[in-house]
Each structure stands twice: as structure tokens, then as C-alpha cells.
Design a protein around this motif. Structure first.
Motif: not given
Lengths: 125, 308
Positions: B178-202
Motif C-alpha cells: 500500500m505504501g508503494v502505491a500511495l507513494e507513487e500516486a502522491v509523487l505523480n501528483t506532485y511532479l507530473h500533476g502540479n509541477l507539470e513535468v513530463n517523465s518522458e523528458l527524463r
């Protein structure tokens, strides 16, 4: 007090054994970057052709560790090398299986088995 | 009814069992039971979980390390203390990482055993009381609104994991998942949602990716966006709704990360882990909100049976 590093690596014969010492959370990427960059530089500089990644010290991994494994593999593969994984607990194993990374690198139960497997393949060649 | 704490002592040496007995049975608050090996200990704990298990590390067949591992899965509220001989410190370290509560070197038993046992019984007692209380909790809703600051994400995830675990919604392994799933979800929110940074750039330029993350963390409107998390927990399920304030995305546009052709692509692995470790993962139409659901496994009993 200095924080514990994320990654430890050591040479065992011609194989480099990489041990994540704590979970490389995606949220710690900035902190991990210097260590990972140094490791990748050593892989290239030393011309390492065999790598074992030992997960004995971590209970789980996420997408960042998967990405770190991919980057290590790119370096190893560039030199025609081999990589094996070992000591993956249940959740680590699940993550590797879900990502199909277990189809790219073999998962061994112990470090000794992984080292022996890479060594045996060398001898057979 | 006895109010004494029940201690299960596991040691293949009759001499050591007697020694432990002599150190602890003067204490009227303790009731001791002795077994000779790890396999018998597992059966005894299944039959009637004690308040604490005190075990030798090196035993034939089921050793202390295996005993710790099994008990952690099946009886996570029962603390296990290891008794170690000299030269077994590395094994003791392994056992601690596997979930043992503590260890006492055999040469220090006379000095440290009673204190260690009592300290752990007190802690375990509080945990059991909390767990029993949380089993009576029929519904709970928590709402968090975080600044787009990733430093609060790990404690948030740990808090939610612990809450779900204490409510007996999941065992130790599922708590980790559950922790893995939650961390990935919140991280997506932070990085890709709010900061709008696309992981393809990485994948194409890691340095540019990191520079963009750094820049947007201090640039409006990205840095002003918040992360909204609502956790609704009941004895049967945990539901987490995580929302960002960005424009959203189309989850169906992600590549399949399990396709060997996509090994070099960055995107999709986080959502893959979310889908693997949660029972339901649903995005809203805009793609800026995800709902994760974890249900109590059918095989789990509602609450751990109490000792005594």
C-alpha cells in the motif's frame, strides 16, 4: 550526524556487487543522484562487465529504483556485460515481476548463487 | 482470570531454558511456557498467542530467524526477543530487520533480560490496546491539503499505512505494498500533476528534467498548487482520493511499461505499481484526481485474537 548512504558497492573478483542500503524513494532522487552518478561513472571507468544487485537491505522498491536499475543496466550492457539480482524479498520481487524486469535479469535467492551464476557463465565461455 | 503476561520461551538447550526460567519466574506478573524448537513454538503461538516470545537464535530446523519471520506475518502484534550467543551479531541484525523487537546477548541475560521483557510488554500492550480500539472504529475520514512540498509526502504515506495496519485492513506485507502505491500516486501528483513535468523528458535528458523540476518548485503557478488527499477508512476498505491542481492528463496515453520495447521509456511504471498493489485505481475524466481502493482480504480475521 551524516545520513547513511543509499548505495554501497564493492568488487568481488571481477563482479561489482551493488547493495541498496535503504529504499531509494522517488522522493529522495535529489539525494540519491550524486551516489548513482558516481556509481555509473565507476562502472564505466572500471569497465565492469558483471554486476550483482543485492536487495537484502531493502523491504520494497518503487519506480525510482526500477529506473536506477535500468540506468545501471545501460552501462553494463554497453560493455557487453551481464547483470543478476539477488535477495529480493516478497514485495521487491513482486515489483520486479510486475515491471517484467525479472525477464531481463535473473533473480537469485542469495548473493552466492548470483555470483556463482555469473562466474559459471564466464567459465563456460 | 490471570492478569499475568504470558511469555513463550523457545530454546533447544535445556540448560538455557532453565536459566531463563530462573531469571523470570521470580516475577509474579509473568507466566512462562517453554518449548524446545521453533516448529513447536509456531504451533503454540497459533493455538494461543502469548504476550511475548523469547527465542534462541540458533536452533535446528526452524531457527530464530525463521521464527521471527513467520510470527511477523501471522502474529505481528506479538513481540519477539532473540537471545544471541557471541559471534551471531550479524544474524541478530538480520533478525531485527526481519521484525524482531529486540535481542539480548546470552552473556547479558542476568543483567538485561527482565528489563527488556518488561519494556517490550509495556509497548506491546499499548499497541494492542490501540489496535483493539481501532478495530471498533467503524469509519474514519482524513483530509489533508499539502503545499507542493515533497518533504511531507513520506510522513503522510507512513501515517496512512500505519492507520490502515492498526485497523487490521492489511498485514505487514500489504502495508508495504500500500505504501508503494500511495507513494507513487502522491509523487505523480506532485511532479507530473502540479509541477507539470513530463517523465518522458527524463528519459531523453535527465539534467534538463531535474533543472525543470527545480525551477518549477519556485515558480508560480506551479509552486502554489496544492496536493489534496482524502483517506476514508472502514474495517473493510481503505479509499484514498488524491488530487492535484494541474491541468490533468490522459492515463490511456501512457505506454505499457511492461512491453520490452518500452524499457527505455520512463512513464507508466508508477501507475503500474499502483494498479498492482491496490484493488482499484480510477482516474477522473480530467486526469488530475486518482482514487485508490484497498479492501481487507477475505482470509484475514477481523481482529487478532487476544492472548489470555
Amino acid at each position: 550526524m551524516p545520513e547513511q548512504p543509499f548505495i554501497e558497492f564493492e568488487n568481488q573478483g571481477s563482479t561489482m556487487v551493488i547493495t541498496p542500503l535503504r529504499t531509494i524513494s522517488s522522493l529522495a532522487e535529489e539525494a540519491v543522484k550524486p551516489e548513482l552518478d558516481f556509481l555509473l561513472e565507476r562502472l564505466e571507468h572500471l569497465g565492469v562487465s558483471q554486476v550483482v544487485v543485492d536487495f537484502a537491505r531493502v523491504d520494497y522498491i518503487g519506480s525510482s529504483m526500477l529506473e536506477a536499475l535500468r540506468r545501471i543496466w545501460v552501462k553494463v550492457q554497453a560493455g557487453g556485460g551481464q547483470m543478476a539480482l539477488c535477495n529480493a524479498g516478497s514485495v521487491v520481487r513482486e515489483v520486479l515481476q510486475v515491471a517484467r524486469f525479472d525477464t531481463i535479469w535473473h533473480l537469485y535467492g542469495t548473493r552466492e548463487e548470483a555470483l556463482a551464476a555469473l562466474g559459471e557463465e564466464d567459465r563456460e565461455e | 482470570m490471570s492478569n499475568r503476561y504470558r511469555i513463550l520461551v523457545v530454546d533447544d538447550s535445556a540448560v538455557d531454558r532453565r536459566m531463563v526460567g530462573s531469571l523470570l519466574d521470580r516475577d509474579d506478573s509473568l507466566e512462562l511456557e517453554f518449548v524446545e524448537d521453533g516448529a513447536v513454538a509456531l504451533e503454540a503461538v497459533d493455538r494461543r498467542p502469548p504476550d511475548l516470545v523469547l527465542t534462541d537464535l540458533i536452533m535446528p530446523e526452524v531457527d530464530g530467524l525463521e521464527l521471527v519471520s513467520q510470527l511477523r506475518k501471522k502474529h505481528p502484534l506479538v513481540p519477539v526477543v532473540l537471545m544471541t550467543s557471541q559471534g551471531n551479531e550479524e544474524l541478530a541484525g538480520k533478525a531485527l530487520r526481519a521484525g524482531a523487537a529486540s535481542y539480548v546477548p546470552k552473556r547479558l541475560l542476568a543483567f538485561a533480560l527482565a528489563t527488556t521483557v518488561h519494556n517490550l510488554l509495556e509497548v506491546a500492550g499499548r499497541q494492542k490496546d490501540t489496535s483493539r480500539l481501532l478495530c471498533c472504529l467503524v469509519a474514519n475520514e482524513l483530509t489533508f491539503e499539502l503545499n507542493n512540498d515533497c518533504s511531507l509526502i513520506p510522513p503522510l504515506v507512513r501515517y496512512l499505512q500505519e492507520f490502515a495496519f492498526q485497523m487490521q485492513l492489511c498485514d505487514e506485507a500489504d502495508r508495504t505494498r500500500m505504501g508503494v502505491a500511495l507513494e507513487e500516486a502522491v509523487l505523480n501528483t506532485y511532479l507530473h500533476g502540479n509541477l507539470e513535468v513530463n517523465s518522458e523528458l527524463r528519459g531523453s535528458d535527465d539534467d534538463a528534467y531535474r533543472a525543470l523540476v527545480c525551477e518549477r518548485r519556485s515558480t508560480a503557478p506551479y509552486c502554489d498548487r496544492k496536493i489534496h488527499i482524502t483517506a476514508s477508512l472502514s474495517p473493510e476498505r481503505a479509499e484514498f482520493v488524491i488530487r492535484d491542481e494541474g491541468p490533468g492528463f490522459d492515463p490511456s496515453s501512457l505506454h505499457d511499461p511492461t512491453d520490452p520495447d518500452n524499457l527505455d521509456r520512463m512513464s507508466g511504471r508508477g501507475i503500474l505499481l499502483m494498479r498492482t498493489f491496490m484493488d482499484e485505481v480510477d482516474f477522473n475524466e480530467r486526469g488530475n484526481e486518482v482514487k485508490l481502493v484497498k479492501r481487507r482480504p477475505v482470509a484475514n480475521p477481523s481482529c487478532e485474537p487476544l492472548a489470555g
